[in-house]
Design a protein around this motif. Structure first.
Motif, PDB file in Angstrom:
ATOM      1  N   ARG A 168       0.814  -1.219   0.000  1.00  0.00           N
ATOM      2  CA  ARG A 168       0.000   0.000   0.000  1.00  0.00           C
ATOM      3  C   ARG A 168       0.851   1.274   0.000  1.00  0.00           C
ATOM      4  O   ARG A 168       0.398   2.329  -0.462  1.00  0.00           O
ATOM      5  CB  ARG A 168      -0.933   0.012   1.212  1.00  0.00           C
ATOM      6  N   ALA A 219      -7.934  -1.484  -3.762  1.00  0.00           N
ATOM      7  CA  ALA A 219      -8.745  -0.299  -3.487  1.00  0.00           C
ATOM      8  C   ALA A 219      -9.331   0.304  -4.757  1.00  0.00           C
ATOM      9  O   ALA A 219     -10.383   0.953  -4.711  1.00  0.00           O
ATOM     10  CB  ALA A 219      -7.901   0.744  -2.758  1.00  0.00           C
ATOM     11  N   ASP A 220      -8.674   0.092  -5.892  1.00  0.00           N
ATOM     12  CA  ASP A 220      -9.204   0.646  -7.142  1.00  0.00           C
ATOM     13  C   ASP A 220     -10.268  -0.245  -7.767  1.00  0.00           C
ATOM     14  O   ASP A 220     -10.751   0.017  -8.878  1.00  0.00           O
ATOM     15  CB  ASP A 220      -8.075   0.888  -8.146  1.00  0.00           C
ATOM     16  N   GLY A 221     -10.629  -1.319  -7.063  1.00  0.00           N
ATOM     17  CA  GLY A 221     -11.684  -2.201  -7.535  1.00  0.00           C
ATOM     18  C   GLY A 221     -11.215  -3.377  -8.357  1.00  0.00           C
ATOM     19  O   GLY A 221     -12.012  -4.269  -8.661  1.00  0.00           O
ATOM     20  N   THR A 222      -9.933  -3.409  -8.717  1.00  0.00           N
ATOM     21  CA  THR A 222      -9.438  -4.536  -9.500  1.00  0.00           C
ATOM     22  C   THR A 222      -9.263  -5.765  -8.617  1.00  0.00           C
ATOM     23  O   THR A 222      -9.112  -5.679  -7.397  1.00  0.00           O
ATOM     24  CB  THR A 222      -8.099  -4.196 -10.176  1.00  0.00           C
ATOM     25  N   ALA A 236      -0.522   0.042  -3.978  1.00  0.00           N
ATOM     26  CA  ALA A 236      -1.647  -0.853  -4.275  1.00  0.00           C
ATOM     27  C   ALA A 236      -2.189  -1.396  -2.962  1.00  0.00           C
ATOM     28  O   ALA A 236      -1.668  -2.363  -2.408  1.00  0.00           O
ATOM     29  CB  ALA A 236      -1.196  -1.989  -5.193  1.00  0.00           C
ATOM     30  N   THR A 266      -7.831  -4.378  -0.201  1.00  0.00           N
ATOM     31  CA  THR A 266      -8.996  -4.105   0.648  1.00  0.00           C
ATOM     32  C   THR A 266      -9.754  -5.366   1.039  1.00  0.00           C
ATOM     33  O   THR A 266     -10.661  -5.310   1.865  1.00  0.00           O
ATOM     34  CB  THR A 266      -9.961  -3.141  -0.065  1.00  0.00           C
TER      35      THR A 266
END
Length: 496
Positions: free
Chosen positions: A32, A271-274, A253, A256
């Protein structure tokens, strides 16, 4: 070839990633923050450079083994290891000073006899013999093997062979480190020397088990080492070994969530949904973070070692000094508190701050760390894990304590920088900036760490908050244990 997702780029996670990649797996590390190394960070300003995490390396054999097992270049070709000698200099409350040679029991005994009086060295030497027995009894289960399913055996048995002591018409044996000092060492300076190893880990010697004797034994038996250029260089070398073995890194990165499919860990969500699919997930994160990532999944079950909630952190003061490091200066000086009870009350009680703490002063003989004719000095002390506390007054107390080891310090001081538990929390994600302790036997299992395996198949834990606990050697071993469990399966019985 399996896909392995590693959460975090701390030292344990890096060690696991390198070993898994060499075993033929496709490894991706998701960190992260914007860099690797966990707590092994560096602060730079005006040509000065400082380690803000661990400043010395005990048991370098762990990292030598890592480099041997993951490539043709040994550790010494990747970093310059320097044995620190003397291993430490001590300034006691009464003004007594002693320098202890590195990895020499006879030399330590002689030095203590000369500084503290006849018999002092022999008592310390006899203590080290007993500490070795505790080490021999616990080395494999607490450092080289996966946590035993019947871990209660380690929790209940005190491996330190304490000496019978008559007290109040009863014969008793020391059960805590403080009792070992009072009953077996019988000198407040030797007691301070012993308790300093616990305090450096944020452990209360009054309740810490006698088995903590393995910490000074490790140092006296195997020596203490420094990496030229600063300990951050060790993190760099391990990271570069991972890159050379085609480990993929994604910085910035944030993971989550840990995904599950058919009752097994199947990847991570960012966190970006990937989503990154994986056959196994290795989590090098603090307990609270792991619970959040595995929301809805029971990571630990009844009867297992619970996640440890450490309550101590570390305050670091970085000093930029004008003038060259004097010839013959000790690399490490421990300035012991002049008020033991006040220190213990502040660190482990309810009092705010930390009154007159024991301070470790690191003065490396390393031209890479400061401009010519200047010196970088690092002060550390254990503090409660309270990141929102103001530490300005305590930092000044630490500088005053360091003046007992660095004459004329304030006259040479150009500037100083304070690194608080909040900085540790930011770097590692640990609540309050808490620092994990090495796994220790006895004490009802209070100082053990959870197994590297979890109740979720395919999900493993690595690093200081998992077995075998905190510290650079332990982090490296946790990586070896996790890699063994993934490569060889649940029948893996430990390092050889």
């Amino acid at each position: 070839m399996a896909r392995i997702a590693v959460i975090g780029a701390g030292m344990g996670a890096l060690a696991a990633a390198a070993r898994l990649a060499v075993a033929g797996h496709r490894v991706a590390v998701y960190e992260r923050t914007d860099t690797y190394g966990g707590a092994l960070r560096r602060f730079e300003r005006d040509g000065f450079s400082f380690d803000t995490g661990p400043g010395l390396l005990p048991l370098p054999a762990v990292y030598r083994d890592l480099f041997v097992k993951t490539g043709k270049e040994p550790l010494e070709r990747c970093v310059e290891l320097v044995q620190v000698d003397p291993s430490s200099r001590h300034v006691f409350a009464d003004g007594t000073r002693v320098s202890l040679p590195n990895a020499s029991r006879a030399g330590v005994v002689a030095a203590l006899d000369e500084a503290l009086g006849p018999g002092a060295g022999q008592r310390w030497g006899d203590f080290l013999v007993r500490a070795r027995e505790a080490w021999d009894r616990t080395r494999r289960p607490l450092l080289e093997e996966p946590l035993w399913p019947n871990w209660q055996v380690l929790a209940e048995r005190e491996p330190y062979p304490s000496v019978p002591h008559k007290r109040l018409l009863r014969t008793r044996r020391a059960g805590t480190l403080a009792e070992v000092g009072a009953w077996e060492l019988r000198d407040p300076r030797l007691t301070a020397l012993l308790e300093g190893y616990a305090l450096a880990q944020g452990l209360d010697p009054r309740v810490t088990p006698a088995s903590t004797a393995v910490l000074p034994y490790m140092e006296h038996a195997f020596g203490i080492w420094y990496v030229r250029g600063g300990m951050r260089e060790l993190a760099r070398a391990v990271y570069e070994r991972c890159v050379a073995r085609r480990v993929e890194f994604r910085f910035g990165a944030e993971v989550t969530g840990v995904l599950e499919k058919d009752g097994r860990a199947s990847g991570v969500e960012l966190a970006d949904g990937t989503v990154a699919e994986a056959d196994s997930v290795v989590a090098g994160v603090a307990p609270g973070v792991l619970d959040r990532l595995a929301a809805g999944h029971a990571v630990r079950g009844d009867g297992e070692v619970p996640a440890q909630r450490a309550t101590a952190s570390r305050l670091t003061v970085l000093l930029a000094l004008r003038g060259a490091r004097p010839e013959g200066t000790a690399h490490r000086t421990v300035v012991h508190t002049q008020d033991r009870e006040a220190e213990l009350a502040a660190l482990f009680g309810t009092a705010a701050g930390n009154a007159h703490p024991t301070v470790t002063v690191l003065r490396p003989d390393d031209p890479h760390l400061a401009p010519a004719d200047h010196e970088s000095v690092t002060l550390t002390a254990a503090v409660p894990a309270r990141p929102d506390e103001s530490y300005g007054a305590l930092a000044e107390d630490m500088i005053s304590a360091a003046e007992r080891a660095v004459p004329g310090l304030r006259d040479r001081l150009l500037w100083h920088e304070v690194r608080t538990p909040a900085h540790i929390a930011e770097a590692t994600g640990a609540a309050g900036g808490a620092v994990p302790v090495p796994a220790l036997a006895a004490a009802g299992g209070r100082l053990l760490h959870p197994s590297n395996s979890t109740r979720v198949p395919g999900l493993f834990t690595v690093g200081g908050w998992a077995h075998p606990g905190g510290g650079l050697p332990h982090a490296g071993m946790s990586g070896a244990l996790v890699a063994g469990l993934i490569v060889e399966g649940p029948d893996f019985r430990g390092s050889r």
